[in-house]
Design an enzyme around this catalytic site. Structure first.
Site, PDB file in Angstrom:
ATOM      1  CG  HIS A  89     -66.355   7.582 -19.844  1.00 55.67           C
ATOM      2  ND1 HIS A  89     -65.395   7.014 -20.650  1.00 55.67           N
ATOM      3  CD2 HIS A  89     -66.557   8.832 -20.336  1.00 55.67           C
ATOM      4  CE1 HIS A  89     -65.037   7.883 -21.583  1.00 55.67           C
ATOM      5  NE2 HIS A  89     -65.730   8.994 -21.414  1.00 55.67           N
ATOM      6  CD  GLU A  90     -69.933  11.105 -20.176  1.00 55.24           C
ATOM      7  OE1 GLU A  90     -69.740  12.326 -19.966  1.00 55.24           O
ATOM      8  OE2 GLU A  90     -69.508  10.511 -21.171  1.00 55.24           O
ATOM      9  CG  HIS A  93     -65.455  13.292 -19.011  1.00 54.45           C
ATOM     10  ND1 HIS A  93     -64.196  13.492 -19.513  1.00 54.45           N
ATOM     11  CD2 HIS A  93     -66.034  12.371 -19.827  1.00 54.45           C
ATOM     12  CE1 HIS A  93     -64.021  12.719 -20.572  1.00 54.45           C
ATOM     13  NE2 HIS A  93     -65.118  12.024 -20.789  1.00 54.45           N
TER      14      HIS A  93
HETATM   15 ZN   LIG Z   1     -65.693  10.782 -22.375  1.00 53.95          ZN
END
Ligand SMILES: [Zn+2]
Length: 399
Positions: A89-90, A93
């Site tokens: 998830h990170e 980003h």
């Molecule tokens: Zn996030």
């Protein structure tokens, strides 16, 4: 669990120092696609909690008739894959942020999920939007993938792990999409507000207020659950609420301070040509030659012309008089690793953040290895009080 991204809107002008940043106690587990991933020790508590609740509760009721050791094995695999999911998830980003021209220091996994250390400003609301949604999109993708595995008719143990991972990734995506700054949904809201009115500071204020509202709501709900139902999740929810509240307030404060400081940079506020001391000088010499005629609280320490540390008068005062002629400045100073290092070009608001670290409220301004000046948190505070803000067109924030 919250997964949160903290974009430090620095000027992104290739600032290459910053040693004391972020949370302490991080273990680096390598680079993925050029981004360093670090684990914070607080994760151990989370992993232990997840393993325990999966082994004793979730798996036995969802997949009955398996042995305790099987549940334990499933729980360990599930929690490791859960950590990997948060990391992805990170990284989602981070990879999108880099494509948008934002520098990514590292990502750190900790108690509440992940934090990506991003440096640089979003060029447009669209860029902020794309970076904000990329993490939840990864979580949704993983959630769907695990749900598909869970319904593929594999052995019960595999299927149990996949079902839980599918569920948790979708929950993670949904939670992060709440419009509560500093969660991803709060960033999305910020980007939308920014585009709607073209006013970055106003968007930050509004998003922060909504984020704080969510923070209070979570705290109230969590406390009620904890008090009236004795539910441990209530305590957890209240804790997350408190974390949101702090994050949302910090963002509002950052923007308010940035506005108050106008386009000021370190070079506008620093003390040039500060009185320096030689690293090999004794404390006795320092007292006679320097402290007698000046009354500064700190002095940059030089060794062969290069800055090597900072000598605080308070540290000198703590040295017994009988040792003055034996002790050297080098042994009494704060070494460079413990001193915030700034560049002349850095914005005052970013310098303020570095000087707010517990390691010291004074920083050395260094230019190509040479001492350029000294900046203290009080120099910045004075500028805030005076409120002078020269109109610097090109270096002001984009709107
Ligand atoms: Zn996030």
């Amino acid at each position: 669990m919250a997964s949160e991204r903290s974009a430090r809107p620095t000027d992104g002008a290739g600032v290459t120092k910053r040693k004391n940043q972020g949370m302490n106690g991080n273990l680096s587990i390598g680079h993925y696609g050029g981004v360093e991933v670090r684990l914070n020790w607080s994760l151990l508590a989370v992993v232990a909690l997840i393993v325990w609740s999966l082994t004793d509760g979730v798996f036995p009721s969802a997949n009955p008739d398996l042995s305790h050791n099987t549940y334990l094995g499933m729980a360990v695999v599930a929690s490791l894959l859960f950590l990997a999911s948060i990391a992805l998830h990170e990284l989602g980003h981070s990879w999108v942020a880099r494509r948008e021209g934002i520098e990514v220091d590292s990502i750190t996994l900790w108690l509440f999920g992940g934090v990506s250390q991003l440096k640089g400003r979003f060029a447009s609301p669209g860029a902020e939007f794309r970076v904000a949604v990329s993490g939840p999109l990864v979580s949704i993708g993983l959630g769907v993938l695990f749900v598909l595995i869970a319904i593929a008719g594999l052995p019960s143990a595999v299927d149990g792990v996949a079902a839980w991972l599918g569920y948790i990734n979708l929950i993670l995506a949904a939670f992060n999409l709440l419009p509560a700054s500093p969660l991803d949904g709060g960033r999305v809201l910020h980007a939308v507000l920014w585009r709607a009115k073209g006013d970055f500071a106003w968007a930050t204020r509004v998003a922060s207020e909504i984020g704080q509202g969510f923070g209070y709501l979570f705290i109230a709900l969590g406390l009620a659950m904890f008090v009236f139902e004795g539910s441990f999740s209530g305590a957890w929810l209240a804790f997350i609420g408190w974390f949101l509240l702090q994050g949302a307030r910090a963002e509002a404060r950052y923007v308010a301070t940035e506005q108050a400081l106008g386009g000021l940079r370190v070079r506008d506020l620093m003390v040039r040509h500060p009185v320096t001391v030689d690293a090999d000088s004794t404390i006795g010499r320092f007292m006679d030659d320097v402290a007698g005629s000046h009354r500064f609280t700190t002095y940059p320490v030089l060794d062969g012309g290069s800055p090597v540390g900072l000598l605080a008068f308070a540290s000198v005062a703590a040295v017994p008089r009988s040792e003055w002629d034996m002790r050297r400045v080098r042994d009494t100073m704060f070494p460079l690793d413990d001193v915030p290092l700034l560049t002349e070009d850095e914005t005052a608001v970013d310098a303020l953040e570095e000087l707010s670290a517990p390691t010291g409220n004074r920083g050395l301004v260094v230019d190509n290895g040479h001492l350029a000046g000294l900046l203290s948190i009080t120099d910045i505070a004075r500028a805030l009080e005076v409120g002078r803000s020269p109109a610097r067109g090109p270096s002001a924030r984009p709107t």
